[in-house]
Write a protein that holds these residues in place. Structure first.
Motif, PDB file in Angstrom:
ATOM      1  N   ILE A 218      36.524  27.482  38.691  1.00 60.96           N
ATOM      2  CA  ILE A 218      36.207  26.088  39.014  1.00 60.96           C
ATOM      3  C   ILE A 218      36.907  25.142  38.045  1.00 60.96           C
ATOM      4  CG2 ILE A 218      34.345  24.365  39.065  1.00 60.96           C
ATOM      5  CD1 ILE A 218      32.527  26.699  40.118  1.00 60.96           C
ATOM      6  N   LYS A 219      36.843  25.441  36.744  1.00 63.52           N
ATOM      7  CA  LYS A 219      37.486  24.586  35.744  1.00 63.52           C
ATOM      8  C   LYS A 219      39.003  24.580  35.920  1.00 63.52           C
ATOM      9  CE  LYS A 219      33.909  24.863  32.240  1.00 63.52           C
ATOM     10  NZ  LYS A 219      33.557  25.282  30.872  1.00 63.52           N
ATOM     11  N   LEU A 220      39.581  25.749  36.202  1.00 65.57           N
ATOM     12  CA  LEU A 220      41.024  25.809  36.431  1.00 65.57           C
ATOM     13  C   LEU A 220      41.399  24.970  37.650  1.00 65.57           C
ATOM     14  CD1 LEU A 220      41.615  29.567  35.652  1.00 65.57           C
ATOM     15  CD2 LEU A 220      42.816  27.670  34.546  1.00 65.57           C
ATOM     16  N   GLY A 221      40.588  25.036  38.683  1.00 64.16           N
ATOM     17  CA  GLY A 221      40.838  24.225  39.869  1.00 64.16           C
ATOM     18  C   GLY A 221      40.818  22.740  39.565  1.00 64.16           C
ATOM     19  N   GLU A 222      39.861  22.327  38.740  1.00 62.86           N
ATOM     20  CA  GLU A 222      39.783  20.913  38.359  1.00 62.86           C
ATOM     21  C   GLU A 222      41.019  20.473  37.588  1.00 62.86           C
ATOM     22  OE1 GLU A 222      34.906  20.752  37.958  1.00 62.86           O
ATOM     23  OE2 GLU A 222      36.116  20.941  36.156  1.00 62.86           O
ATOM     24  N   VAL A 223      41.468  21.302  36.678  1.00 58.75           N
ATOM     25  CA  VAL A 223      42.606  20.963  35.817  1.00 58.75           C
ATOM     26  C   VAL A 223      43.932  21.042  36.582  1.00 58.75           C
ATOM     27  CG1 VAL A 223      43.935  21.793  33.826  1.00 58.75           C
ATOM     28  CG2 VAL A 223      41.467  21.565  33.661  1.00 58.75           C
ATOM     29  N   LEU A 224      44.057  22.055  37.456  1.00 62.96           N
ATOM     30  CA  LEU A 224      45.334  22.288  38.119  1.00 62.96           C
ATOM     31  C   LEU A 224      45.416  21.688  39.517  1.00 62.96           C
ATOM     32  CD1 LEU A 224      45.927  25.987  37.023  1.00 62.96           C
ATOM     33  CD2 LEU A 224      46.809  23.881  35.967  1.00 62.96           C
ATOM     34  N   GLY A 225      44.299  21.165  40.023  1.00 64.44           N
ATOM     35  CA  GLY A 225      44.325  20.485  41.308  1.00 64.44           C
ATOM     36  C   GLY A 225      44.253  21.388  42.526  1.00 64.44           C
ATOM     37  N   PHE A 226      43.491  22.468  42.438  1.00 64.91           N
ATOM     38  CA  PHE A 226      43.279  23.278  43.628  1.00 64.91           C
ATOM     39  C   PHE A 226      41.784  23.445  43.888  1.00 64.91           C
ATOM     40  CE2 PHE A 226      43.592  26.592  40.315  1.00 64.91           C
ATOM     41  CZ  PHE A 226      42.480  27.383  40.594  1.00 64.91           C
TER      42      PHE A 226
ATOM     43  N   GLU B 186      38.841  27.449  48.393  1.00 66.69           N
ATOM     44  CA  GLU B 186      40.007  27.812  49.203  1.00 66.69           C
ATOM     45  C   GLU B 186      40.719  29.010  48.598  1.00 66.69           C
ATOM     46  OE1 GLU B 186      43.004  27.991  52.040  1.00 66.69           O
ATOM     47  OE2 GLU B 186      41.005  27.119  52.097  1.00 66.69           O
ATOM     48  N   ALA B 187      40.821  29.051  47.281  1.00 67.27           N
ATOM     49  CA  ALA B 187      41.445  30.199  46.614  1.00 67.27           C
ATOM     50  C   ALA B 187      40.685  31.478  46.945  1.00 67.27           C
ATOM     51  CB  ALA B 187      41.495  29.979  45.102  1.00 67.27           C
ATOM     52  N   VAL B 188      39.370  31.427  46.867  1.00 71.78           N
ATOM     53  CA  VAL B 188      38.548  32.602  47.169  1.00 71.78           C
ATOM     54  C   VAL B 188      38.696  32.987  48.640  1.00 71.78           C
ATOM     55  CG1 VAL B 188      36.175  33.456  47.305  1.00 71.78           C
ATOM     56  CG2 VAL B 188      36.932  32.195  45.286  1.00 71.78           C
TER      57      VAL B 188
ATOM     58  N   THR C  20      38.676  45.672  38.467  1.00 72.17           N
ATOM     59  CA  THR C  20      39.346  44.561  39.148  1.00 72.17           C
ATOM     60  C   THR C  20      40.695  44.213  38.531  1.00 72.17           C
ATOM     61  OG1 THR C  20      38.118  42.978  37.802  1.00 72.17           O
ATOM     62  CG2 THR C  20      37.208  43.536  39.958  1.00 72.17           C
ATOM     63  N   LEU C  21      40.896  44.505  37.254  1.00 74.25           N
ATOM     64  CA  LEU C  21      42.190  44.214  36.646  1.00 74.25           C
ATOM     65  C   LEU C  21      43.243  45.085  37.311  1.00 74.25           C
ATOM     66  CD1 LEU C  21      41.349  43.889  32.845  1.00 74.25           C
ATOM     67  CD2 LEU C  21      41.698  42.083  34.505  1.00 74.25           C
ATOM     68  N   GLY C  22      44.305  44.456  37.759  1.00 76.25           N
ATOM     69  CA  GLY C  22      45.355  45.188  38.444  1.00 76.25           C
ATOM     70  C   GLY C  22      45.094  45.367  39.933  1.00 76.25           C
ATOM     71  N   ASP C  23      43.934  44.940  40.404  1.00 73.42           N
ATOM     72  CA  ASP C  23      43.615  44.969  41.826  1.00 73.42           C
ATOM     73  C   ASP C  23      44.529  43.981  42.547  1.00 73.42           C
ATOM     74  OD1 ASP C  23      41.336  45.579  43.979  1.00 73.42           O
ATOM     75  OD2 ASP C  23      41.761  43.415  44.045  1.00 73.42           O
ATOM     76  N   LYS C  24      44.832  44.268  43.796  1.00 74.79           N
ATOM     77  CA  LYS C  24      45.715  43.403  44.591  1.00 74.79           C
ATOM     78  C   LYS C  24      45.207  41.959  44.631  1.00 74.79           C
ATOM     79  CE  LYS C  24      47.590  43.358  49.285  1.00 74.79           C
ATOM     80  NZ  LYS C  24      47.609  44.115  50.545  1.00 74.79           N
ATOM     81  N   ARG C  25      43.895  41.795  44.766  1.00 73.62           N
ATOM     82  CA  ARG C  25      43.335  40.443  44.825  1.00 73.62           C
ATOM     83  C   ARG C  25      43.393  39.756  43.461  1.00 73.62           C
ATOM     84  NH1 ARG C  25      38.420  42.238  48.722  1.00 73.62           N
ATOM     85  NH2 ARG C  25      39.473  41.839  50.685  1.00 73.62           N
ATOM     86  N   HIS C  26      43.184  40.510  42.404  1.00 70.08           N
ATOM     87  CA  HIS C  26      43.284  39.923  41.061  1.00 70.08           C
ATOM     88  C   HIS C  26      44.714  39.461  40.811  1.00 70.08           C
ATOM     89  CE1 HIS C  26      43.702  39.954  36.620  1.00 70.08           C
ATOM     90  NE2 HIS C  26      42.576  39.287  36.728  1.00 70.08           N
TER      91      HIS C  26
END
Length: 80
Positions: A58-66, A70-72, A4-10
């Motif tokens: 999930i934690k990043l979403g809480e901290v950054l406000g997204f 929706e990201a997924v 997954t590293l370097g994958d378009k979605r990553h």
């Protein structure tokens, strides 16, 4: 299963996270402190060197406000 590293979605997820961090007016050190991590942890995420598990998202979403769901959703619409 392909790597997954370097994958378009990553790559898109990394860009998404960085965009929200910048929009929140936070630097990597500030995000790391909010997550109880080191700045290098965030740097590895943003440079694409580290996978992001669902709990971290999930934690990043809480901290950054997204919304992690929706990201997924947006990532799932990308064609590989």
């Amino acid at each position: 299963m392909p790597k997954t590293l370097g994958d378009k979605r990553h790559d898109a997820l990394v860009a998404y996270i960085k965009t929200y961090r910048l929009a929140a007016g936070l630097n990597q050190t500030e995000v790391a402190q909010l997550l109880g991590e080191y700045q290098s942890h965030i740097a590895r995420i943003e440079s694409g060197q580290r996978r992001i598990d669902v709990i971290e998202l999930i934690k990043l979403g809480e901290v950054l406000g997204f919304d992690p769901a929706e990201a997924v959703r947006q990532l799932s619409e990308l064609k590989t």
